[in-house]
Design a protein around this motif. Structure first.
Motif, PDB file in Angstrom:
ATOM      1  N   THR A 149       9.824 -13.383  11.189  1.00 55.10           N
ATOM      2  CA  THR A 149       8.761 -12.437  10.814  1.00 55.10           C
ATOM      3  C   THR A 149       8.051 -11.913  12.056  1.00 55.10           C
ATOM      4  OG1 THR A 149       8.483 -13.561   8.704  1.00 55.10           O
ATOM      5  CG2 THR A 149       6.670 -12.163   9.429  1.00 55.10           C
ATOM      6  N   ASP A 176      12.183 -11.245   2.373  1.00 54.30           N
ATOM      7  CA  ASP A 176      12.329 -12.700   2.377  1.00 54.30           C
ATOM      8  C   ASP A 176      11.970 -13.254   0.996  1.00 54.30           C
ATOM      9  OD1 ASP A 176      12.267 -15.419   2.735  1.00 54.30           O
ATOM     10  OD2 ASP A 176      11.242 -15.347   4.671  1.00 54.30           O
ATOM     11  N   THR A 181       5.849 -12.989   4.335  1.00 53.20           N
ATOM     12  CA  THR A 181       4.507 -13.083   4.913  1.00 53.20           C
ATOM     13  C   THR A 181       4.108 -11.831   5.681  1.00 53.20           C
ATOM     14  OG1 THR A 181       5.500 -14.205   6.807  1.00 53.20           O
ATOM     15  CG2 THR A 181       4.528 -15.603   5.132  1.00 53.20           C
ATOM     16  N   ASP A 260      12.893  -7.871   7.445  1.00 53.94           N
ATOM     17  CA  ASP A 260      12.639  -9.304   7.637  1.00 53.94           C
ATOM     18  C   ASP A 260      13.363 -10.035   6.511  1.00 53.94           C
ATOM     19  OD1 ASP A 260      11.660 -11.833   8.105  1.00 53.94           O
ATOM     20  OD2 ASP A 260       9.574 -11.361   7.630  1.00 53.94           O
TER      21      ASP A 260
HETATM   22 MG   LIG Z   1       9.094 -15.294   7.886  1.00 55.55          MG
END
Ligand SMILES: [Mg+2]
Ligand SMILES: Nc1ncnc2c1ncn2[C@@H]1O[C@H](COP(=O)(O)OP(=O)(O)OP(=O)(O)O)[C@@H](O)[C@H]1O
Length: 407
Positions: A149, A176, A181, A260
């Motif tokens: 990330t 993800d 996040t 990500d």
């Molecule tokens: Mg991550």
């Protein structure tokens, strides 16, 4: 006399009777099942009852994934647009043909049967063919929080900064499914509709560049962000068939999309007999399949390095054909000896045949501060060694991904 071709019909409302009549009257065709809902249609197709499925676009639950499963059962799919809906939307569901009425259905079926091969399910994770120009960079790496990330966010931020002069658009996507996040790292509201909404629109054939733009807030730097699942237990909302149109829309909206990814690339569907069961790793696998470049990030300590070597082998097994750029993050003398950069590079050369790994320094002060203030490294610690190394990598990735139109 040849056996008639079986036609499955799943159409709501008054149109059903007309279509059934037209098909019944057509030589060589036979209505073998009038299905009450999508579940019945999928079951009948899976049982091999019909070779053609005629469905109305507004049949509840009909989406690209359902069409994909019908193809998997070797059934052609003909879609009748809902009233007032443009035919393009039906085509965007992945249908083989779009027909307006009974006569249109009969003509479409005749055309399909006259054509060559029978339909078969596409490979699960083959990306959509696309003529849009944008490129996709997947940031992936093994378990153990190696910094996917951190790298994805800051690579995208650096690219957006570099693109200020050229006007190129950069998009960051959080795919993800084990706990995205990106929104928190960038201080964005958690309630943003994000990737689940994009996948829903994609499944319904309603996602284009404009629709994706509406789902992707722009930060001050111009970076657009498609936030992730607000709760990790919502991962079944991201099946591969819904994500393919998301990648296509990303290419249409942005010159570069940085994704990500989750850490896991096990193909869990081989473990189950239920081919309709969603797969938690579908999002990562489909991002890797769609990628033009994969940035593989591992942690620069002995455990992280061993995981990285295994991860590179696992990545090869996914069939991901894009070039890879290997990055070792958090490299420091306390974990790798007095010459950590050389040690890390030598280990990767020896155990994974990677000659040119990018090495990023451990920089806890810069990372912690950026996290605490929900800012990027460029904003929080512009002159830190880590920021400078990530900016150099961003420049390299920008120039290394295939040029526009090279697909
Ligand atoms: Mg991550
Ligand atoms: N080069 C670095 N130096 C110091 N700390 C770092 C560095 N890179 C990442 N970190 C820190 O390591 C932690 C994990 O990073 P990050 O969240 O980017 O990993 P991840 O691979 O995305 O993990 P997850 O599996 O949770 O998705 C964070 O606290 C981050 O600030």
């Amino acid at each position: 006399m040849a056996t008639p071709v079986g036609v499955l019909v799943a159409i709501g409302g008054a149109a059903e009777a007309a279509v059934v009549r037209a098909v019944a009257q057509a030589p060589g065709l036979e209505v073998v099942r009038r299905c009450a809902d999508l579940a019945e249609l999928l079951a009948a197709a899976a049982a091999g009852v019909g070779r053609v499925a005629v469905v109305s676009a507004d049949l509840p639950g009909l989406d690209r994934e359902a069409v994909w499963h019908l193809h998997g059962s070797e059934a052609w799919v003909v879609v009748l647009p809902a009233e007032g809906d443009p035919p393009e939307r039906s085509a965007a569901l992945g249908a083989d043909a779009v027909a307006a009425d009974g006569a249109g259905v009969v003509a479409a079926v005749a055309g399909l049967l006259a054509g060559a091969a029978r339909p078969s399910a596409p490979e699960p994770f083959v990306p959509e063919p696309h003529d849009a120009h944008g490129r996709i960079v997947a940031v992936w790496g093994p378990t153990g929080a190696p910094g996917r990330t951190t790298l994805a966010v800051n690579l995208a931020a650096e690219m957006a900064e570099a693109a200020r002069d050229t006007g190129a658009a950069v998009l960051l996507v959080d795919a993800d499914t084990y706990g995205g996040t990106v929104a928190q790292v960038l201080g964005l509201l958690d309630e943003a509709p994000g990737i689940a909404a994009a996948a829903r629109a994609g499944a319904a054939g309603r996602l284009d560049a404009a629709a994706l733009a509406a789902l992707t807030p722009r930060l001050g730097s111009g970076l657009r962000v498609l936030t992730g699942l607000s709760r990790a237990d919502r991962w079944p909302e991201l099946p591969a068939a819904s994500l393919e149109p998301v990648w296509a829309a990303c290419r249409a909206l942005a010159d570069v999309t940085v994704v990500d990814c989750g850490f896991c690339v096990e193909q869990d569907e081989v473990l189950t007999y239920d081919t309709r069961a969603p797969q938690r790793n579908a999002a990562t696998l489909s991002a890797l399949a769609a990628a033009d470049l994969v940035v593989v990030v591992g942690a620069g300590d002995p455990v992280g390095m061993q995981r990285l070597v295994r991860a590179l082998a696992a990545l090869g097994e996914t069939g991901c054909g894009a070039p890879w750029r290997v990055v070792v993050n958090r490299v420091r003398p306390t974990a790798s000896g007095p010459h950590p950069r050389d040690a890390v590079r030598a280990a990767l050369r020896r155990y994974a045949g990677v000659a040119d790994a990018v090495v990023l320094p451990d920089d806890q002060a810069a990372c912690d501060g950026a996290l605490l203030h929900a800012r990027t490294l460029a904003e929080h610690a512009p002159s830190s060694p880590l920021r400078r190394a990530v900016a150099a990598l961003a420049a390299e990735v920008l120039s290394a991904t295939p040029p526009v139109g090279a697909h």
